[in-house]
Design a protein around this motif. Structure first.
Motif, PDB file in Angstrom:
ATOM      1  N   ARG A  48      16.811   2.634  -5.923  1.00 41.20           N
ATOM      2  CA  ARG A  48      16.613   1.349  -5.249  1.00 41.20           C
ATOM      3  C   ARG A  48      16.183   0.245  -5.926  1.00 41.20           C
ATOM      4  N   ILE A  49      15.525   0.441  -6.918  1.00 39.70           N
ATOM      5  CA  ILE A  49      14.634  -0.798  -7.648  1.00 39.70           C
ATOM      6  C   ILE A  49      15.116  -0.825  -9.229  1.00 39.70           C
ATOM      7  N   VAL A  50      16.271  -0.293  -9.438  1.00 45.99           N
ATOM      8  CA  VAL A  50      17.037  -0.847 -10.911  1.00 45.99           C
ATOM      9  C   VAL A  50      17.438  -2.157 -10.777  1.00 45.99           C
ATOM     10  N   PRO A  51      16.930  -2.795 -11.989  1.00 46.92           N
ATOM     11  CA  PRO A  51      17.462  -4.333 -11.898  1.00 46.92           C
ATOM     12  C   PRO A  51      18.990  -4.336 -11.807  1.00 46.92           C
ATOM     13  N   GLY A  52      19.443  -5.376 -10.866  1.00 45.54           N
ATOM     14  CA  GLY A  52      20.815  -5.477 -10.562  1.00 45.54           C
ATOM     15  C   GLY A  52      21.295  -4.996  -9.396  1.00 45.54           C
ATOM     16  N   VAL A  53      20.202  -3.869  -8.700  1.00 45.69           N
ATOM     17  CA  VAL A  53      20.580  -3.665  -7.475  1.00 45.69           C
ATOM     18  C   VAL A  53      19.969  -4.717  -6.308  1.00 45.69           C
ATOM     19  N   PRO A  54      20.959  -5.255  -5.423  1.00 45.74           N
ATOM     20  CA  PRO A  54      20.675  -6.132  -4.575  1.00 45.74           C
ATOM     21  C   PRO A  54      19.293  -5.839  -3.783  1.00 45.74           C
ATOM     22  N   GLN A  55      18.325  -6.636  -4.058  1.00 44.86           N
ATOM     23  CA  GLN A  55      16.971  -6.105  -3.602  1.00 44.86           C
ATOM     24  C   GLN A  55      16.000  -7.408  -3.749  1.00 44.86           C
ATOM     25  N   SER A  56      15.295  -7.950  -2.525  1.00 44.99           N
ATOM     26  CA  SER A  56      14.496  -9.166  -2.812  1.00 44.99           C
ATOM     27  C   SER A  56      13.374  -8.480  -3.476  1.00 44.99           C
ATOM     28  N   ASP A  57      12.709  -9.468  -4.523  1.00 50.58           N
ATOM     29  CA  ASP A  57      11.509  -8.858  -5.071  1.00 50.58           C
ATOM     30  C   ASP A  57      10.370  -8.503  -4.440  1.00 50.58           C
ATOM     31  N   GLU A  58      10.268  -8.896  -3.374  1.00 55.90           N
ATOM     32  CA  GLU A  58       9.263  -8.398  -2.196  1.00 55.90           C
ATOM     33  C   GLU A  58       9.480  -6.828  -1.775  1.00 55.90           C
ATOM     34  N   GLU A  59      10.657  -6.773  -1.633  1.00 55.47           N
ATOM     35  CA  GLU A  59      11.224  -5.423  -0.914  1.00 55.47           C
ATOM     36  C   GLU A  59      10.871  -4.629  -2.284  1.00 55.47           C
ATOM     37  N   ARG A  60      11.436  -4.922  -3.623  1.00 55.86           N
ATOM     38  CA  ARG A  60      11.255  -3.945  -4.789  1.00 55.86           C
ATOM     39  C   ARG A  60       9.898  -3.737  -5.113  1.00 55.86           C
ATOM     40  N   ARG A  61       8.930  -4.930  -4.907  1.00 55.33           N
ATOM     41  CA  ARG A  61       7.448  -4.497  -4.988  1.00 55.33           C
ATOM     42  C   ARG A  61       7.028  -3.526  -4.074  1.00 55.33           C
ATOM     43  N   ALA A  62       7.472  -3.628  -2.791  1.00 59.15           N
ATOM     44  CA  ALA A  62       7.054  -2.834  -1.617  1.00 59.15           C
ATOM     45  C   ALA A  62       7.287  -1.284  -1.756  1.00 59.15           C
ATOM     46  N   SER A  67       5.705   4.238  -3.646  1.00 56.05           N
ATOM     47  CA  SER A  67       5.573   5.178  -4.449  1.00 56.05           C
ATOM     48  C   SER A  67       4.254   5.260  -5.382  1.00 56.05           C
ATOM     49  N   ALA A  68       3.588   4.418  -5.542  1.00 59.87           N
ATOM     50  CA  ALA A  68       2.399   4.333  -6.227  1.00 59.87           C
ATOM     51  C   ALA A  68       1.557   4.978  -5.279  1.00 59.87           C
ATOM     52  N   ASN A  69       1.512   4.388  -4.067  1.00 59.98           N
ATOM     53  CA  ASN A  69       0.461   5.094  -2.980  1.00 59.98           C
ATOM     54  C   ASN A  69       0.755   6.543  -3.088  1.00 59.98           C
ATOM     55  N   TYR A  70       1.871   6.948  -3.000  1.00 56.88           N
ATOM     56  CA  TYR A  70       2.057   8.474  -2.708  1.00 56.88           C
ATOM     57  C   TYR A  70       1.779   9.289  -3.786  1.00 56.88           C
ATOM     58  N   HIS A  71       1.805   8.825  -5.018  1.00 54.67           N
ATOM     59  CA  HIS A  71       1.642   9.730  -5.976  1.00 54.67           C
ATOM     60  C   HIS A  71       0.054   9.536  -6.247  1.00 54.67           C
ATOM     61  N   LEU A  72      -0.550   8.314  -6.192  1.00 52.36           N
ATOM     62  CA  LEU A  72      -1.987   8.259  -6.294  1.00 52.36           C
ATOM     63  C   LEU A  72      -2.823   9.052  -5.281  1.00 52.36           C
ATOM     64  N   GLU A  73      -2.320   9.035  -4.137  1.00 50.35           N
ATOM     65  CA  GLU A  73      -2.802   9.809  -3.026  1.00 50.35           C
ATOM     66  C   GLU A  73      -2.988  11.151  -3.432  1.00 50.35           C
ATOM     67  N   ILE A  74      -1.815  11.713  -3.645  1.00 44.66           N
ATOM     68  CA  ILE A  74      -1.741  13.213  -4.052  1.00 44.66           C
ATOM     69  C   ILE A  74      -2.657  13.260  -5.225  1.00 44.66           C
ATOM     70  N   ALA A  75      -2.734  12.668  -6.170  1.00 42.89           N
ATOM     71  CA  ALA A  75      -3.374  12.843  -7.271  1.00 42.89           C
ATOM     72  C   ALA A  75      -5.022  12.713  -6.986  1.00 42.89           C
ATOM     73  N   ARG A  76      -5.501  11.754  -6.131  1.00 43.20           N
ATOM     74  CA  ARG A  76      -6.875  11.658  -5.640  1.00 43.20           C
ATOM     75  C   ARG A  76      -7.273  12.863  -5.057  1.00 43.20           C
ATOM     76  N   GLN A  77      -6.334  13.303  -4.092  1.00 41.62           N
ATOM     77  CA  GLN A  77      -6.553  14.762  -3.441  1.00 41.62           C
ATOM     78  C   GLN A  77      -6.691  15.867  -4.419  1.00 41.62           C
ATOM     79  N   ILE A  78      -5.742  15.797  -5.323  1.00 39.39           N
ATOM     80  CA  ILE A  78      -6.002  17.182  -6.241  1.00 39.39           C
ATOM     81  C   ILE A  78      -6.872  17.066  -7.102  1.00 39.39           C
ATOM     82  N   PHE A  79      -7.189  15.879  -7.720  1.00 36.61           N
ATOM     83  CA  PHE A  79      -8.512  15.920  -8.432  1.00 36.61           C
ATOM     84  C   PHE A  79      -9.919  15.758  -7.784  1.00 36.61           C
ATOM     85  N   GLU A  80      -9.801  15.751  -6.560  1.00 37.98           N
ATOM     86  CA  GLU A  80     -10.814  15.444  -5.813  1.00 37.98           C
ATOM     87  C   GLU A  80     -11.858  14.439  -6.426  1.00 37.98           C
TER      88      GLU A  80
END
Ligand code: ASP
Ligand code: MG
Length: 287
Positions: A48-62, A67-80
């Protein structure tokens, strides 16, 4: 040497990643090449964030910060911990993802591969870091320097000769030198002679694992799944499925061809050519 493939559902949470590491730790009598997909539904989000896919910059950043929060939350828990070199590396990858996805569109298929490939680069960085933190000697390998395709973006056609040479030079030599017990690398993505990124088609990670098994003469390949084994029908649709304990490659191909989603039709051919055994095992019940 064994090849293991873990799909998105088998690495979609802290518990799932711990379980994956526990499976790997039970098979360290031989070197393992671990092929990993993007975590959970990450590929769908990245589409959904590939350039050219109709998407506002705001939505793209959101979407990127989701995705960053999802991965980083898992990383923080797994690495304690809140911060370590792997977490910093992941943060840097999300910065690069944002930069890439906000570029001017060029050709859709090309842009797609440059963006969507982040899913596997990120998941494998997290997982390789985690295995090392458990004192399982692990090397992260960029499969874009191993699996070579043409420039048919979104469905790269594999150049087997170059891939075989590169697989031996990179993964093969690491294993022969006994540098580590586990090599972690990405499913689904590959690289061209020009150094650009390609993908092998959605759900292509099984195929990646099969290609690497073929090129490295693996003893066996195991695809870790959320079903007990190779069933005669999809348990999402049928209650009374039967587990098939052994099946010849030709029949497996036929089932795959007629829609058995357990295995991607392209996956079987390379390993069939070399007679490499393919195991389908449950990551929820590994024994
Ligand atoms: N992550 C990719 C996809 O979701 C490849 C795969 O899972 O096999 O299609
Ligand atoms: Mg997937």
């Amino acid at each position: 040497m064994r090849v293991f493939k873990f799909g998105g559902a088998s690495v979609n949470s802290v518990e799932a990643i711990r379980n994956m590491a526990s499976i790997v730790s039970h098979y360290l009598d031989q070197p393992i090449v671990v092929v990993v997909s993007a975590m959970g539904k990450t590929t769908n989000l990245l589409e959904r964030i590939v350039p050219g896919v109709p998407q506002s910059d705001e939505e793209r950043r959101a979407l990127i910060s989701q995705s960053a929060n999802y991965h980083l939350e898992i990383a923080r828990q797994i690495f304690e911990c809140d911060d370590n070199p792997t977490i910093q590396h992941l943060q840097e990858m999300f910065r690069q993802l944002e930069e890439r996805s906000t570029m001017e569109p060029t050709s859709y298929n090309y842009d797609y591969d440059q963006v969507v490939s982040f899913g596997e680069l990120i998941s494998t960085t997290l997982i390789a870091g985690y295995l090392n933190s458990l004192s399982i000697d692990t090397k992260w390998v960029d499969v874009r320097n191993v699996i070579r395709t043409n420039e048919n973006y979104r469905e790269g056609i594999i150049d087997f000769e170059t891939t075989r040479q590169q697989a031996r030079q990179t993964i093969g030599s690491i294993i022969d030198a006994g540098v580590c017990k586990v090599v972690v690398t990405q499913g689904f993505i590959a690289g061209t002679a020009k150094g650009t990124t390609t993908t092998l088609g959605r759900e292509g990670s099984d195929y990646s694992a099969s290609v690497l098994s073929y090129c490295l003469d693996a003893e066996s390949i195991t695809i870790w799944k959320d079903v007990p084994g190779f069933l005669n029908a999809d348990p999402k649709y049928f209650k009374d499925t039967i587990k098939i304990d052994k099946i010849p490659f030709n029949e497996a191909i036929e089932l795959a061809y007629y829609g058995a989603s357990i295995i991607h039709p392209k996956t079987v051919k390379p390993i069939q050519n070399k007679g490499i055994r393919l195991n389908i095992k449950s990551f929820m019940n590994p024994s």
